[in-house]
Design an enzyme around this catalytic site. Structure first.
Site, short mmCIF file in Angstrom:
data_model
loop_
_atom_site.label_atom_id
_atom_site.label_comp_id
_atom_site.label_asym_id
_atom_site.label_seq_id
_atom_site.Cartn_x
_atom_site.Cartn_y
_atom_site.Cartn_z
N THR A 228 0.85 -1.19 0.00
CA THR A 228 0.00 0.00 0.00
C THR A 228 0.88 1.24 0.00
O THR A 228 2.02 1.22 0.49
CB THR A 228 -0.89 0.08 1.25
OG1 THR A 228 -0.06 0.27 2.41
CG2 THR A 228 -1.74 -1.14 1.42
N ASP A 229 0.37 2.35 -0.53
CA ASP A 229 0.99 3.62 -0.23
C ASP A 229 0.82 3.85 1.27
O ASP A 229 -0.08 3.29 1.90
CB ASP A 229 0.33 4.74 -1.04
CG ASP A 229 1.25 5.95 -1.22
OD1 ASP A 229 2.21 6.09 -0.43
OD2 ASP A 229 1.01 6.73 -2.15
N TRP A 230 1.67 4.66 1.84
CA TRP A 230 1.72 4.80 3.30
C TRP A 230 0.39 5.35 3.83
O TRP A 230 -0.02 6.45 3.49
CB TRP A 230 2.89 5.68 3.70
CG TRP A 230 4.14 4.90 4.02
CD1 TRP A 230 4.85 4.97 5.18
CD2 TRP A 230 4.81 3.93 3.22
NE1 TRP A 230 5.91 4.09 5.15
CE2 TRP A 230 5.90 3.43 3.96
CE3 TRP A 230 4.58 3.39 1.95
CZ2 TRP A 230 6.78 2.46 3.47
CZ3 TRP A 230 5.44 2.42 1.45
CH2 TRP A 230 6.52 1.97 2.21
N GLY A 231 -0.28 4.52 4.65
CA GLY A 231 -1.59 4.89 5.17
C GLY A 231 -2.72 4.64 4.19
O GLY A 231 -3.84 5.09 4.41
N GLY A 232 -2.43 3.89 3.13
CA GLY A 232 -3.40 3.71 2.05
C GLY A 232 -4.29 2.48 2.17
O GLY A 232 -4.93 2.10 1.20
#
Length: 806
Positions: A228-232
């Protein structure tokens, strides 16, 4: 599975623990099984491994690394061999810093010039972006580590990027937004891929089974890791089902519990979890082999020299009236502009690199051979007007034969997390240029920016050199072009419109509330301008040289196109020949021409070379929405060889047999798309293209706010405390801009204003969990005391549980 023997030894809890980060940048380890943590670091154009407290926003400095030109710059070189060499050096530096996964390159399409992260992306054309990224990835992974191509997919705006729903038809999705990813997955076998924040047609990308399973895994046979993108991450179990192995950063075990519960309840089969674990272990073990005999250092000077070489090949000469360039030795030169004193050489946000060295234009002038008579700042970097600075610059320019004017966009105008407000240069720079023109018309502008700018001032400069964001060695590279030590050979990887209103998506960008509609379809960039006959300032593929080239003797067969290029000038130079293909049938709407190949060739004066550009599986194809696969239309095709998309030098015709697919559209129902004039596509016509209803793009203000609503929506909250908090955020943003703290103001927009509520839990490394967030949402929705009590109660329980685990 490749690692069944290890997986069989794991407990369910251990398997689940591997599915999210150990901390901000590392994966979880399992010591008893010899599974180490692997390190992921930002690195589209240089390694950003932070030595101090980790963050995702570029706030804390990182370990020194070579700051190479950004992707938007490298794309202008059209040189895949050079891109591969740059990748090799990036991979080498990653090994020295013990980085397993380099988070880059980014290959999203430049749908709109306002998109704030365009400096990190290659092109408006998927073929060029895919080929350039693929070469770079091959270089990175040749060193034994993994590249991580991003952001998959259709992440075309920064505003509300973590919650915006991207509405796009299937053909446009395949032909425009996925083709570069397809090239990268198939040709470079990237080991890691990052999912984007946004939803795609109603489903978050990392949970989207059509995107992640049907296309990525089944059609392209991708067997690498998706992170995932960070926090995604939205729904961790849904993401796991779709084949998203790794959630970053850590959630302190919270989502591990979701996975364990889902397996125990039968919501997800343990075999699905095992498959995800297996792919992550493969990435772990393969990249760890690179550190068995690790390098302790790299050749900093050698890497700096390559950064200079990449910059030199990527600089684009856009204008050279009266052959003012290269500069004559006897000419007195005034150097004016803040960017000559302090270069704008890279982007902002998560891609900020701490350079190993940074060359400075003013310090290099003496050795360049330029007869410099002085320097004046001319303007304030962040837009504040100063007549005094303009007057001093004009006084210097009066005594010069030539003015070198260093202008461009500042670091807070182009940044991750927010889109640009316009595509203009700051007014104080235009005021300076206008004043200088009245004093001395022999102006050469040196432009620094990572994306398109309007140039209503173009007639007031005789020379225009675009360095884009050229990295730590860019200052010297630009001077070598100005003096003629280097013959410029870069060509634009994106079109430059006359006005922002000329761009195809300007009516549909950005999505402000729930969704963003891609009503322009396949007609982005030159595909639109050429088809709709819209004039541009500089076309896609454009760039000048200090020499001239002639094209001749085109020959076309079923395998490809062959032709000659001759250097007809007096200097050695390089030309980028571009293959465009267009169908002569009007049964299926298509762009007038599409890039299908290119070749950069180096020639001595008078030299002729024969060039062959082969056809491939993408040359004649289109995506048919009825058969749901790639097809070839039987037709005559125009084969064009151009110096740019608007400068076709040679053409021929080739008949190509088709695949016999049924026609995908009823022509009379899609008049805008068949004409290419897509500036005002009606809702009804767009729904015909989509083959479904378009969801309401507006927030439903009657509903309580939830996990995926943004902080900005607190302006509509039932709770007075939430509305007050929103006003405080707005005031803080206004005040910080007012006092010149624009970087901090941008940070508020990126990390607070447009952040969905779930980001409070997903991006805080376990400081807040989802039950605590439930309490905050109670406060937001008008139940202050109940919510506050819930937050405190859940906080106590979380701390108690953490203490018990220790």
């Amino acid at each position: 599975m490749k690692h069944k023997d290890i997986i069989d030894q794991m407990t369910l809890e251990e398997k689940a623990s591997l599915m999210s980060g150990k901390d901000f940048w590392q994966t979880m380890d399992i010591g008893r099984l010899g599974i180490k943590s692997i390190f992921l670091a930002d690195g589209p154009h240089g390694i950003r491994k932070q030595a101090a407290a980790a963050d995702h926003l570029g706030l804390n400095p990182s370990i020194p690394a070579t700051s190479f030109p950004t992707a938007a710059t490298v794309a202008n070189s059209w040189n895949m061999k050079l891109g591969r060499k740059m990748g090799e050096y990036l991979g080498e530096e990653a090994i020295v810093q013990k980085v397993n996964v380099l988070l880059g390159p980014g290959i999203n399409m430049k749908r709109n010039p306002l998109a704030g992260r365009n400096f990190e992306y290659f092109s408006e054309d998927p073929y060029l972006a895919g080929k350039m990224a693929s070469s770079m990835i091959k270089g990175i992974q040749s060193q034994g580590i993994s590249a991580c191509v991003k952001h998959f997919a259709v992440n075309s705006q920064e505003e509300r990027r973590m919650s915006i729903d991207t509405i796009v038809d299937e053909r446009t999705l395949r032909e425009i937004y996925l083709t570069a990813f397809e090239i990268v997955v198939k040709e470079s076998q990237t080991k890691t891929l990052m999912s984007s924040y946004n939803l795609l047609n109603g489903t978050y990308t990392n949970e989207n089974t059509h995107l992640m399973r049907d296309i990525l895994r089944d059609e392209w046979n991708y067997d690498g890791v998706v992170v995932t993108d960070w926090g995604g991450s939205n729904d961790r179990v849904a993401g796991l089902k779709a084949g998203n192995e790794l959630e970053m950063p850590t959630t302190a075990g919270e989502t591990n519990k979701d996975i364990i519960q889902a397996v125990k309840s039968g919501k997800i089969k343990e075999q699905v979890l095992d498959e995800n674990v297996d792919r992550l272990l493969e990435l772990n073990f393969i990249t760890e082999e690179a550190f068995e005999h690790p390098k302790k250092q790299f050749d900093m000077e050698g890497h700096h020299q390559l950064a200079q070489k990449v910059a030199e090949e990527s600089i684009v000469l856009l204008k050279n009236e009266d052959n003012l360039l290269p500069l004559k030795k006897d000419k007195k030169v005034a150097v004016i502009g803040e960017f000559a004193r302090e270069a704008r050489y890279q982007g902002a946000g998560s891609s900020i690199v701490n350079p190993t060295k940074l060359e400075n234009t003013l310090e290099l002038l003496a050795e360049s051979g330029i007869n410099n008579i002085g320097f004046e700042q001319g303007f304030n970097r962040y837009g504040k007007k100063s007549q005094r600075k303009i007057d001093k610059a004009c006084a210097l320019a009066k005594d010069a034969d030539v003015v070198l004017l260093y202008i461009g966009l500042d670091e807070v105008t182009e940044a991750e997390g927010l889109d640009r407000e316009n595509i203009k240069l700051p007014e104080n720079q235009i005021d300076l240029l206008n004043a200088l023109y009245e004093i001395n018309p022999n102006i050469v502008a040196i432009l620094s920016s990572g994306a398109v700018v309007e140039m209503p001032w173009i007639d007031k400069v005789k020379g225009l050199v675009h360095g884009y964001l050229s990295g730590q060695a860019g200052a010297k590279a630009i001077l070598r072009v100005l003096t003629g030590d280097i013959n410029p050979s870069g060509k634009l990887a994106e079109s430059y419109p006359l006005h922002y209103e000329d761009t195809p998506a300007h009516h549909y960008f950005p999505g402000k509330e729930v969704s963003v509609e891609h009503r322009e379809g396949i007609f982005i960039g030159y595909r639109y301008y050429d088809t709709a006959n819209v004039n541009v300032l500089f076309p896609f593929g454009y760039g000048l040289s200090y020499t001239t080239f002639a094209y001749s003797n085109i020959e076309v067969d079923q395998e490809g196109v062959t032709f000659n290029i001759t250097n007809t000038g007096s200097r050695a130079g390089a030309e980028i020949a571009q293959l465009y293909v267009g169908t002569q049938s009007d049964l299926i709407f298509r762009p007038k021409k599409e890039l299908k190949g290119f070749n950069k060739v180096y020639l001595q004066p008078g030299e002729t070379k024969t060039i062959t550009i082969p056809f491939d599986d993408k040359t004649f194809r289109y995506f048919n929405v009825k058969t749901n696969q790639w097809e070839i239309e039987e037709a005559d095709y125009e084969i064009m060889i151009g110096a740019s998309s608007a400068d076709i030098q040679l053409n021929s015709t080739l008949f190509v047999e088709g695949s016999g697919a049924p026609l995908p559209y009823e022509k009379n129902k899609l008049p805008s798309y068949y004409s290419g004039k897509i500036n005002n596509v009606s809702l009804e016509e767009f729904e015909t293209l989509l083959e479904r209803k378009v969801p309401d793009s507006r927030w439903d203000r009657s509903k309580p706010l939830g996990y995926n609503d943004t902080i900005a929506q607190c302006q509509y909250a039932k709770g007075g405390f939430a509305r007050f908090a929103f006003k405080l955020i707005k005031f803080s943003h206004w005040f910080l801009r007012k006092i010149g703290k624009r970087s901090t103001a941008n940070l508020i927009m990126m990390s607070v204003y447009h952040m969905p509520f779930r980001g409070m839990a997903r991006m805080t490394g376990g400081m807040m969990n989802m039950p605590m967030l439930d309490g905050i949402l109670m406060i937001v929705n008008g139940h202050f005391f109940k919510g506050a009590k819930h937050v405190l109660s859940e906080r106590r329980q979380m701390l108690k549980a953490a203490k018990g685990n220790n």
